[in-house]
Design a protein around this motif. Structure first.
Motif, short mmCIF file in Angstrom:
data_model
loop_
_atom_site.label_atom_id
_atom_site.label_comp_id
_atom_site.label_asym_id
_atom_site.label_seq_id
_atom_site.Cartn_x
_atom_site.Cartn_y
_atom_site.Cartn_z
N ALA A 1 -5.39 -7.43 -0.13
CA ALA A 1 -6.66 -7.59 0.58
C ALA A 1 -6.48 -8.07 2.01
CB ALA A 1 -7.55 -8.57 -0.18
N ALA A 2 -5.30 -8.60 2.34
CA ALA A 2 -5.04 -9.15 3.67
C ALA A 2 -6.16 -10.11 4.07
CB ALA A 2 -4.90 -8.03 4.70
N LEU A 3 -6.43 -11.06 3.18
CA LEU A 3 -7.52 -12.01 3.40
C LEU A 3 -7.28 -12.83 4.66
CD1 LEU A 3 -10.10 -13.20 2.02
CD2 LEU A 3 -8.61 -14.99 1.10
N ARG A 4 -8.35 -12.94 5.46
CA ARG A 4 -8.29 -13.73 6.69
C ARG A 4 -9.19 -14.95 6.56
NH1 ARG A 4 -8.41 -8.25 9.07
NH2 ARG A 4 -10.70 -8.38 9.13
N PRO A 5 -8.83 -16.07 7.21
CA PRO A 5 -9.68 -17.26 7.15
C PRO A 5 -11.10 -16.94 7.58
CG PRO A 5 -7.58 -17.80 8.16
CD PRO A 5 -7.60 -16.31 8.01
N GLY A 6 -12.05 -17.38 6.79
CA GLY A 6 -13.45 -17.15 7.11
C GLY A 6 -14.04 -15.89 6.50
N VAL B 1 -20.19 -7.95 2.32
CA VAL B 1 -19.04 -8.86 2.42
C VAL B 1 -17.86 -8.21 3.15
CG1 VAL B 1 -19.65 -10.18 0.35
CG2 VAL B 1 -18.19 -8.15 0.14
N ASP B 2 -16.98 -9.06 3.65
CA ASP B 2 -15.78 -8.56 4.32
C ASP B 2 -14.82 -7.91 3.33
OD1 ASP B 2 -16.38 -9.67 6.98
OD2 ASP B 2 -16.05 -11.62 6.03
N VAL B 3 -14.69 -8.52 2.14
CA VAL B 3 -13.70 -8.07 1.17
C VAL B 3 -14.33 -8.01 -0.21
CG1 VAL B 3 -11.47 -8.56 0.09
CG2 VAL B 3 -11.83 -9.13 2.50
N VAL B 4 -14.15 -6.88 -0.90
CA VAL B 4 -14.53 -6.76 -2.31
C VAL B 4 -13.25 -6.60 -3.13
CG1 VAL B 4 -15.81 -5.44 -4.04
CG2 VAL B 4 -16.73 -5.67 -1.71
N VAL C 1 -19.59 -2.62 6.78
CA VAL C 1 -18.96 -1.62 7.63
C VAL C 1 -17.63 -2.18 8.14
CG1 VAL C 1 -19.13 -0.39 9.82
CG2 VAL C 1 -21.13 -0.54 8.31
N GLY C 2 -16.56 -1.41 7.97
CA GLY C 2 -15.24 -1.87 8.39
C GLY C 2 -14.61 -2.85 7.42
N GLY C 3 -15.17 -2.98 6.23
CA GLY C 3 -14.66 -3.93 5.26
C GLY C 3 -13.46 -3.39 4.48
N ARG C 4 -13.04 -4.17 3.50
CA ARG C 4 -11.86 -3.82 2.69
C ARG C 4 -12.21 -3.92 1.22
NH1 ARG C 4 -10.73 -7.40 6.35
NH2 ARG C 4 -9.97 -9.13 5.08
N TYR C 5 -11.69 -2.97 0.45
CA TYR C 5 -11.97 -2.92 -0.99
C TYR C 5 -10.65 -2.73 -1.71
CZ TYR C 5 -14.58 -1.55 -5.25
OH TYR C 5 -15.13 -1.48 -6.51
N HIS D 1 -16.32 3.40 7.64
CA HIS D 1 -14.97 3.08 8.13
C HIS D 1 -14.32 2.07 7.19
CE1 HIS D 1 -11.96 3.51 11.22
NE2 HIS D 1 -11.83 2.21 11.33
N LEU D 2 -14.46 2.33 5.88
CA LEU D 2 -14.02 1.39 4.85
C LEU D 2 -12.54 1.59 4.52
CD1 LEU D 2 -15.45 -0.80 3.07
CD2 LEU D 2 -15.54 0.94 1.28
N GLU D 3 -11.84 0.51 4.30
CA GLU D 3 -10.44 0.56 3.89
C GLU D 3 -10.36 0.27 2.40
OE1 GLU D 3 -6.13 -1.57 4.86
OE2 GLU D 3 -7.85 -1.83 6.22
N ILE D 4 -9.75 1.19 1.63
CA ILE D 4 -9.64 1.05 0.17
C ILE D 4 -8.17 0.99 -0.21
CG2 ILE D 4 -10.21 2.07 -2.06
CD1 ILE D 4 -12.49 3.57 -0.66
#
Length: 369
Positions: free
Chosen positions: A176-181, A253-256, A275-279, A303-306
């Motif tokens: 997921a490359a989780l980022r702070p926040g 949400v930013d990340v699912v 939009v532009g989130g990550r799944y 522009h979703l990243e899966i």
């Protein structure tokens, strides 16, 4: 340890578990015999019982994540962290073994979880070959199996409570490359989803939302770090979407993180990401059918990243131990294991896990009913 070892054998899908007697194996150089202190009954074991995994060489001794005490060691034995292991040490082992390190998956694509030679204790090793699963009083650790000493502060119940779900969650958060926040939504509140919530909380997530069921798992999701929970059985997808948008300024949400293993979860997860989130999709360990999506609206225009996430690697195993050492007193991993069963109680354990009366079961091979 007696030369006669009891193990619970899954002879075939949907058949009663049988208790069988095995002989202690001969130990070649570099191998060990582990006295099993704890194993687990997880969702994978239920899938095995249902016959939903391909290529399983029944009969098998299930229990792919286990921990115990080194009973016998032949020759020098080194842990994955470089430490020397000795008889009497409390250890856990990485269940994936015989990964070749030479095939295209291993060397070119760097995806060892897809190695053609890859085998997994408790899943792809037949009981006819010996003690290759944790539903047994002892486990044969063949040469090359990845081992690590359990930290002094981590009990067997802590480790198995986290179990395979924690290892998978470490991989999920990496993918997921989780980022702070980041705001995070977790689909599914089984063992994988619960650990993903805990790791996201300690990885810097701002708002964490969980979707799942039943109620006791949602309560546990809050204890693991979720800020908001939604019962998938009492709310509609439309209601959940409206609530998530309300909590995220109308964006999503930013990340699912998908850990539900349900076909319908995929389309909903795509809608819940901004939009532009990550799944990250990790829960579809078996084929549960097709998912209906609109590639233009849900993926391309957003522009979703899966990313998919399959299994775990040795590095995830070691990092899981690090998390347990640091946070086991703060995160109730041991409570994910709802109940401890003896070997002759594993038919009941499978039934309880199948019906979702428990999130997972702990197995004590030395306990009596």
């Amino acid at each position: 340890m007696s030369q006669r070892i009891l193990a619970a054998v899954m002879v075939a899908p949907r058949q009663p578990i049988e208790i069988r007697e095995f002989s202690a194996p001969d130990l070649p150089a570099g191998s060990a015999l582990l006295r099993t202190e704890r194993s687990e009954v997880c969702g994978t074991d239920v899938h095995l019982w249902h016959g939903r995994l391909s290529g399983v060489p029944y009969p098998i001794i299930p229990g792919h994540v286990s921990a115990g005490t080194l009973q016998a060691v032949r020759g020098p034995l080194t842990g994955l962290d470089g430490s020397t292991l000795r008889e009497g040490d409390r250890v856990a082992f990485f269940d994936v073994h015989r990964t070749c390190g030479r095939c295209r998956a291993c060397t070119v694509h760097r995806t060892p979880t897809r190695c053609v030679a890859r085998r997994v204790y408790g899943i792809t090793d037949s009981a006819n070959e010996g003690l290759f699963g944790g539903w047994s009083q002892a486990i044969y650790l063949e040469p090359g199996v990845g081992l690590a000493r359990l930290p002094d502060t981590v009990g067997f119940d802590d480790y198995i409570g986290g179990g395979c779900g924690l290892l998978t969650a470490v991989h999920i958060l990496e993918r997921a490359a989780l980022r702070p926040g980041d705001s995070v939504l977790v689909q599914g509140t089984g063992a994988v989803g619960l650990s993903a919530i805990a790791l996201a909380r300690r990885g810097g997530a701002s708002t964490i939302i969980a979707i799942g069921a039943p109620r006791d798992r949602l309560d546990m999701a809050r204890r693991m770090g979720a800020d908001h929970v939604f019962d998938v059985t009492t709310t509609s997808a439309e209601q959940r979407l409206a609530s998530v948008q309300h909590l995220t300024h109308g964006e999503g949400v930013d990340v699912v993180l998908e850990a539900a293993g349900a076909a319908a979860a995929i389309s909903e997860g795509l809608d819940l990401a901004r939009v532009g989130g990550r799944y990250v999709i990790a829960g579809h360990y078996t084929d549960v059918g097709d998912s209906a999506i609109n590639a233009h609206r849900q993926i391309n225009r957003k522009h979703l990243e899966i990313r998919g996430c399959w299994g775990s690697e040795a590095g995830h195993f070691l990092r899981a131990l690090t998390f347990l050492e640091r946070y086991s007193e703060q995160v109730p991993w041991r409570e994910i294991g709802g109940r401890t069963y003896p070997l002759d109680g594993l038919n009941d354990a499978l039934a309880d896990a199948e019906s979702m009366r428990i999130t997972k079961a702990l197995v004590d091979p030395w306990a009596t009913a």
